[in-house]
Scaffold this active site. Structure first.
Site, PDB file in Angstrom:
ATOM      1  N   TYR A 110      44.254  34.360  42.539  1.00 21.42           N
ATOM      2  CA  TYR A 110      45.656  34.228  42.921  1.00 21.42           C
ATOM      3  C   TYR A 110      45.795  33.091  43.932  1.00 21.42           C
ATOM      4  O   TYR A 110      44.866  32.788  44.682  1.00 21.42           O
ATOM      5  CB  TYR A 110      46.165  35.508  43.605  1.00 21.42           C
ATOM      6  CG  TYR A 110      46.484  36.646  42.680  1.00 21.42           C
ATOM      7  CD1 TYR A 110      47.777  36.845  42.201  1.00 21.42           C
ATOM      8  CD2 TYR A 110      45.499  37.556  42.304  1.00 21.42           C
ATOM      9  CE1 TYR A 110      48.086  37.906  41.359  1.00 21.42           C
ATOM     10  CE2 TYR A 110      45.796  38.626  41.464  1.00 21.42           C
ATOM     11  CZ  TYR A 110      47.092  38.783  41.001  1.00 21.42           C
ATOM     12  OH  TYR A 110      47.406  39.841  40.175  1.00 21.42           O
ATOM     13  N   ASP A 156      53.928  42.084  40.455  1.00 28.85           N
ATOM     14  CA  ASP A 156      55.174  42.617  41.026  1.00 28.85           C
ATOM     15  C   ASP A 156      56.387  41.776  40.665  1.00 28.85           C
ATOM     16  O   ASP A 156      56.255  40.613  40.277  1.00 28.85           O
ATOM     17  CB  ASP A 156      55.083  42.570  42.558  1.00 28.85           C
ATOM     18  CG  ASP A 156      54.352  43.762  43.101  1.00 28.85           C
ATOM     19  OD1 ASP A 156      54.061  44.691  42.341  1.00 28.85           O
ATOM     20  OD2 ASP A 156      54.055  43.733  44.315  1.00 28.85           O
TER      21      ASP A 156
END
Lengths: 245, 245
Positions: free
Chosen positions: B109, B51
């Site tokens: 992540y 994103d």
């Protein structure tokens, strides 16, 4: 009253701490924000006049004010008026004669070397990227020669104009922290560019260009040209200052 | 040949990975730099379409090229043409049918929460500043309910359009690292906003808003409105991807 601030900043976009005719500085931005907040002309006095591009987590500044705002609330209030790359961490009242450069203190700096094959863009502003191998043990051996009271003439900019180049380093640790080599140094005070020249010299010890014990000779020469290069400003962060009572 | 890149970037100034009509993206900048370097139109295919504002240390992209430059030299050459906030870490040749989104993989992540009283301006772009106390043990207890194969419908954006919301989380660790709380998550793949919604929910468990075991109920509801808020993009970094052979 006299108020003491602890100030953190990302030095990337500033021409250092001290007010200059050309270029925005941490000091000028602080003066403006405090003057606007308090409705009087405020002039701060900084403990450590960091160079252009150097960062801080805990630099110290004092100023005098007639405000009735409690000293400890000023940090929150002034942060509303500061850009996002300068953040006051603490504000408190101090004695009216407290001067952060005239008091004995222990200043701690950290120099971060990003030691990996490729640059990490997320740390490009706060570390010095260096991709050759560094031997941290050799760097520590070299660093040990600098601990204590010495004449650091070889480790300061030739543009320095001070009475004495004798300073005391209390500790100087070189450690690997994942893919970084971090030099952490505490001293009574530092000459112009001293920490960056020490970092540049320790890198030479780490990559094998100089023998670790060669640092002893560099000290004895009392000549800037024998030490290593001045490491880039962006790797340096002023961590904090402890005032000796 | 098909070339596979490992790509690091500071996502602050980009509208995410994927090409968009408005706004510059990592993908568009990579395509441009590679096309300029190789003298042919290059279109990369990314593994993780991060994103807007999300960072990376090890995202993966592949492309096809007729170049005679050895695959492993492309990283150095293309970095000369990339802005300083995108750095290719590795380039290598892969099988012509290798597709980074169609292969089984383990993606990792990290979500970094800067948990201290005042913002640190030097970490403002790569962490989520949160100044209330966080109980890391409670966060880990909550996190443990998410490990394994589950329907993560409650933990994905309502704008998601996928066949199945079942995913597998292999590990989910919450650790304090000095003044940061770091959430590290490895999974087979993640739904839209899934890691940021997990982070936002674990913060609620850490500050006492929800009971850690409440996460089990949130999972079972299969409804986005029961989970916590989507934590800000800037705290999230794509660490790396391992492809399962």
């Amino acid at each position: 009253m006299r108020v003491c601030l602890t100030v953190a900043y990302d030095g990337t976009n500033y021409h250092g701490w001290q007010i200059q005719p050309n270029g925005i500085t941490i000091e000028s931005v602080l003066n403006q924000a405090l003057s606007d907040l308090l409705g009087e002309t405020i002039v701060v006095t900084g403990a450590s006049r960091t160079d252009s591009g150097v960062h801080s987590l805990g630099n110290v500044a004092v100023f005098d004010t007639n405000t009735k705002i409690p000293a400890e609330k000023i940090s929150f209030a002034v942060n509303q008026r500061l850009p996002e790359d300068i953040v006051v961490q603490e504000s408190k009242e101090v004695a009216p004669d407290f001067h952060p450069r005239k008091r004995d203190s222990r200043k701690t700096y950290e120099y971060r070397i990003l030691n990996r094959k490729f640059q990490d863009p997320n740390r490009r502003c706060n570390t010095h990227f260096y991709h050759y191998d560094l031997d941290v043990e050799q760097m520590q051996t070299a660093a040990n020669h600098l601990i204590g009271e010495h004449d650091f003439k070889s480790f300061c900019s030739i543009h320095t104009n001070v009475d004495s180049t004798v300073r005391t380093i209390y500790s100087l640790d070189v450690k690997r922290r994942e893919d970084e080599v971090v030099i952490r140094i505490t001293g009574s005070g530092f000459l112009y560019n001293m920490v960056r020249i020490i970092a540049g010299t320790l890198i030479l010890a780490g990559n094998g260009t100089i023998a670790p014990d060669g640092v002893k000779d560099i000290l004895e020469k009392k000549d800037r040209s024998f030490a290593g290069p001045t490491a880039p400003a962006k790797g340096l962060t002023m961590i904090g200052i402890k005032f000796v009572i």
